[in-house]
Design an enzyme around this catalytic site. Structure first.
Site, PDB file in Angstrom:
ATOM      1  NE  ARG A  59      12.435   8.425 -48.848  1.00  0.00           N
ATOM      2  CZ  ARG A  59      13.591   8.146 -48.265  1.00  0.00           C
ATOM      3  NH1 ARG A  59      14.022   8.878 -47.269  1.00  0.00           N
ATOM      4  NH2 ARG A  59      14.305   7.134 -48.671  1.00  0.00           N
ATOM      5  CG  HIS A 109      21.710   5.955 -43.145  1.00  0.00           C
ATOM      6  ND1 HIS A 109      22.045   6.401 -44.394  1.00  0.00           N
ATOM      7  CD2 HIS A 109      22.837   6.098 -42.388  1.00  0.00           C
ATOM      8  CE1 HIS A 109      23.321   6.794 -44.398  1.00  0.00           C
ATOM      9  NE2 HIS A 109      23.826   6.609 -43.196  1.00  0.00           N
ATOM     10  N   GLY A 175      25.462   1.001 -55.654  1.00  0.00           N
ATOM     11  CA  GLY A 175      24.474   2.067 -55.782  1.00  0.00           C
ATOM     12  C   GLY A 175      24.533   3.134 -54.726  1.00  0.00           C
ATOM     13  CB  SER A 177      26.380   9.352 -54.465  1.00  0.00           C
ATOM     14  OG  SER A 177      26.007   9.774 -53.170  1.00  0.00           O
TER      15      SER A 177
END
Ligand code: APR
Length: 237
Positions: A59, A109, A175, A177
């Site tokens: 990532r 995060h 953006g 969920s």
């Protein structure tokens, strides 16, 4: 001491989607057949650190090769105009907000570009692959983990975020969920303390019902036009 922000913006993976960073829970949200929940836990790291390092090293490389999009740029423009009156909180571990020009980003995060030492707890910059086991710049031990918040761990900055949610006039989620707490509950806190709430998302989310208003579409279009509204005066939401 900074002023209480008037506007709190929360971003999720959807804001980086148009830059080419895959989201977690859309159609392609699997990584080599793993659910993200299966690689993003302290237990997974203990059981199989190589797999977890490969996931985050991959990532980190992927993010290095993409660029911010108009949604990131619009939020940087908003910060330039509002300064401390804006608090930008992101669940994203990429650095696309910073590369677009945002200077104050609360990465609740954590960040792909940081590592944390399991021996001495120091956080440090991480630009290369952690699977190579580079030494900790502080203590020299080769025990670095990605400085990302895994499932079951405490997000960063929650006291500052809570204070801002309680005092702000407007809360905007972009953006995300709404599948992961505590971020999924921010809209309820902000609304309970009187903020107007707005959701900008591609599709209806798990928390859409809690917002005063939801605008459906691509972040690259919705965010610049919302920022134009805010900066243009009038009565923006
Ligand atoms: N514009 C706007 N929204 C978009 C776009 C786009 N171009 N593309 C996708 N979306 C929306 C999707 O409809 C979805 O609601 O973005 C959301 C992305 O949701 P998730 O993949 O669940 O990402 P997020 O909400 O950020 O995940 C939260 O889960 O795995 C953890 O720690 C990880 O921070 C992450 C957290």
């Amino acid at each position: 001491m900074t002023a209480t922000p008037r506007i709190v913006v929360l971003t999720g993976a959807g804001i980086s989607a148009e830059s080419g960073v895959p989201t977690f829970r859309d159609a392609d949200g699997l990584w080599e057949g793993h659910l993200v929940e299966d690689v993003a836990t302290p237990e997974a790291f203990e059981r199989d650190p190589e797999t977890v390092h490969r996931f985050y090293d991959g990532r980190r490389r992927a993010v290095a090769s993409v660029a911010p999009n108009p949604a990131h740029e619009a939020l940087a423009r908003l910060e330039a105009a509002l300064g401390d009156e804006l608090l930008l909180v992101t669940q994203n571990v990429d650095d696309l907000h910073e590369r677009a020009g945002s200077r104050r980003v609360l990465h609740m995060h954590g960040e792909l570009l940081r590592a944390r030492c399991l021996a001495c707890e120091q956080r440090s910059e991480a630009t290369g692959d952690l699977i190579e086991e580079p030494p900790c710049p502080a203590c020299g031990e080769r025990m670095l983990r990605p400085d990302v918040v895994w499932f079951g761990e405490m997000p960063y900055g929650l006291d500052e975020i809570d204070a801002a949610l309680v005092g702000c006039e407007r809360f905007v989620a972009i953006g995300t969920s709404g599948a992961v707490h505590p971020a999924a509950g921010f809209v309820l806190t902000a609304a309970a303390f009187g903020a107007a709430t707005l959701e900008l998302n591609l599709a209806v989310s798990e928390i859409t019902e809690f917002f005063d208003e939801t605008r459906l579409g691509r972040a690259g279009e919705l965010v610049p036009s919302w920022v134009d509204e805010v900066l243009g005066g009038g009565a923006p939401r």
